[in-house]
Design a protein around this motif. Sequence first.
Motif, PDB file in Angstrom:
ATOM      1  N   GLU A 164       0.812  -1.204   0.000  1.00 51.14           N
ATOM      2  CA  GLU A 164       0.000   0.000   0.000  1.00 51.14           C
ATOM      3  C   GLU A 164       0.852   1.263   0.000  1.00 51.14           C
ATOM      4  O   GLU A 164       0.320   2.370  -0.120  1.00 51.14           O
ATOM      5  CB  GLU A 164      -0.951   0.006   1.201  1.00 51.14           C
ATOM      6  CG  GLU A 164      -0.280   0.075   2.559  1.00 51.14           C
ATOM      7  CD  GLU A 164       0.087  -1.296   3.112  1.00 51.14           C
ATOM      8  OE1 GLU A 164       0.288  -1.387   4.338  1.00 51.14           O
ATOM      9  OE2 GLU A 164       0.180  -2.260   2.324  1.00 51.14           O
ATOM     10  N   HIS A 186      -9.508  -2.284  -3.881  1.00 50.48           N
ATOM     11  CA  HIS A 186      -9.016  -0.915  -3.727  1.00 50.48           C
ATOM     12  C   HIS A 186     -10.165   0.092  -3.806  1.00 50.48           C
ATOM     13  O   HIS A 186     -10.191   1.066  -3.040  1.00 50.48           O
ATOM     14  CB  HIS A 186      -7.948  -0.613  -4.783  1.00 50.48           C
ATOM     15  CG  HIS A 186      -6.600  -1.179  -4.451  1.00 50.48           C
ATOM     16  ND1 HIS A 186      -6.287  -2.501  -4.653  1.00 50.48           N
ATOM     17  CD2 HIS A 186      -5.495  -0.603  -3.898  1.00 50.48           C
ATOM     18  CE1 HIS A 186      -5.038  -2.716  -4.255  1.00 50.48           C
ATOM     19  NE2 HIS A 186      -4.539  -1.586  -3.789  1.00 50.48           N
ATOM     20  N   VAL A 205      -5.339  -0.954   2.031  1.00 49.49           N
ATOM     21  CA  VAL A 205      -4.797  -0.550   0.734  1.00 49.49           C
ATOM     22  C   VAL A 205      -5.242   0.849   0.321  1.00 49.49           C
ATOM     23  O   VAL A 205      -4.841   1.338  -0.739  1.00 49.49           O
ATOM     24  CB  VAL A 205      -5.161  -1.570  -0.365  1.00 49.49           C
ATOM     25  CG1 VAL A 205      -4.507  -2.913  -0.082  1.00 49.49           C
ATOM     26  CG2 VAL A 205      -6.663  -1.719  -0.518  1.00 49.49           C
ATOM     27  N   ALA A 220      -2.585   3.378  -0.822  1.00 48.98           N
ATOM     28  CA  ALA A 220      -1.854   3.133  -2.064  1.00 48.98           C
ATOM     29  C   ALA A 220      -1.697   4.409  -2.886  1.00 48.98           C
ATOM     30  O   ALA A 220      -2.354   5.424  -2.647  1.00 48.98           O
ATOM     31  CB  ALA A 220      -2.573   2.059  -2.879  1.00 48.98           C
ATOM     32  N   TRP A 238      -3.359   4.074  -9.106  1.00 52.10           N
ATOM     33  CA  TRP A 238      -4.690   3.478  -9.065  1.00 52.10           C
ATOM     34  C   TRP A 238      -5.693   4.240  -9.908  1.00 52.10           C
ATOM     35  O   TRP A 238      -6.618   3.641 -10.471  1.00 52.10           O
ATOM     36  CB  TRP A 238      -5.138   3.297  -7.616  1.00 52.10           C
ATOM     37  CG  TRP A 238      -4.446   2.095  -7.071  1.00 52.10           C
ATOM     38  CD1 TRP A 238      -3.322   2.060  -6.307  1.00 52.10           C
ATOM     39  CD2 TRP A 238      -4.781   0.738  -7.373  1.00 52.10           C
ATOM     40  NE1 TRP A 238      -2.934   0.761  -6.094  1.00 52.10           N
ATOM     41  CE2 TRP A 238      -3.814  -0.076  -6.734  1.00 52.10           C
ATOM     42  CE3 TRP A 238      -5.790   0.131  -8.105  1.00 52.10           C
ATOM     43  CZ2 TRP A 238      -3.845  -1.463  -6.815  1.00 52.10           C
ATOM     44  CZ3 TRP A 238      -5.827  -1.252  -8.184  1.00 52.10           C
ATOM     45  CH2 TRP A 238      -4.864  -2.033  -7.546  1.00 52.10           C
TER      46      TRP A 238
END
Length: 283
Positions: free
Chosen positions: A124, A189, A224, A227, A232
């Motif tokens: 993460e 996520h 997570v 992250a 992402w």
Amino acid sequence: MKIGIIGFGLMGASLALALREADPTLTFVIADRDAGHRAVARQLFPDSVIGDDLTRIAGLSDILFLATPVRTMGAIAQQIGPFLKPGMTLTDLGSVKEQVIRDIAPHVPGNCHFIPGHPVAGRERSGPNDADPLIFKDRNWVLTPDENCNPEALDRLTKLLEGLPIAHVLRLDAASHDRVLAFNSHLPHIIAFAAMLESAKIGEDLGVDMRNFSGGSYDDMTRVAAADPVMWRDIFLTNGERLEEMIRALIGRMDNILDAMHASDEAKLTALIAKARDLKIRD
């Protein structure tokens, strides 16, 4: 053999460290546009060629890994394509395959080999300071070669990866990869990001620090959310259709549970929870 890495963040740096541990005879050439990342690379790999000139690093590489956000890969491939050595292999670490293939493949010369890849691993955190060669330990590495892939190049890359402490090198078509990862990686996520946003709102509405009331399940659900946002964002935008399919499927499952709750249907609710528990126990 010269291993090139473009993108010395968490994954690129971890890969370089893991490959060096697996085979000290390898030499590394590393490119990153971030001066701080290059400084860390020079500390970790003082005898390597390190710089911000992507074309130079690409031209020196026998096997080149792209370890950058997925929406940057097409432009990078276009930039470095004319400088790739005949017979070299280009691969990537992207969590999305269909769009990455569409973006990269047109720029790879016919005398080079493009073998898309994805290590099913991560943390993460982001950046080379959190790099860890054991990040790949007991995790699978997926390759998505097409039917025209050069078998010698595929075998060479596979053997290189099998030297890492991974579980297996798996092969899968790109479409199936993106559907599986949409659920197993991208959806968790989405849930974590949404949960953190809602947690902050509830805490603000009630005037409480939600962390004072969180246990292990909350930590598991939101881990997570720390992250990298850019990485992402790019994954969500390049695998959006598959991810939307998985979001709607999960909403359907949650609606089933809600229906049982609204109906006070103890038997159905117990059966749904028990089935999920049994599946997890066998996992």
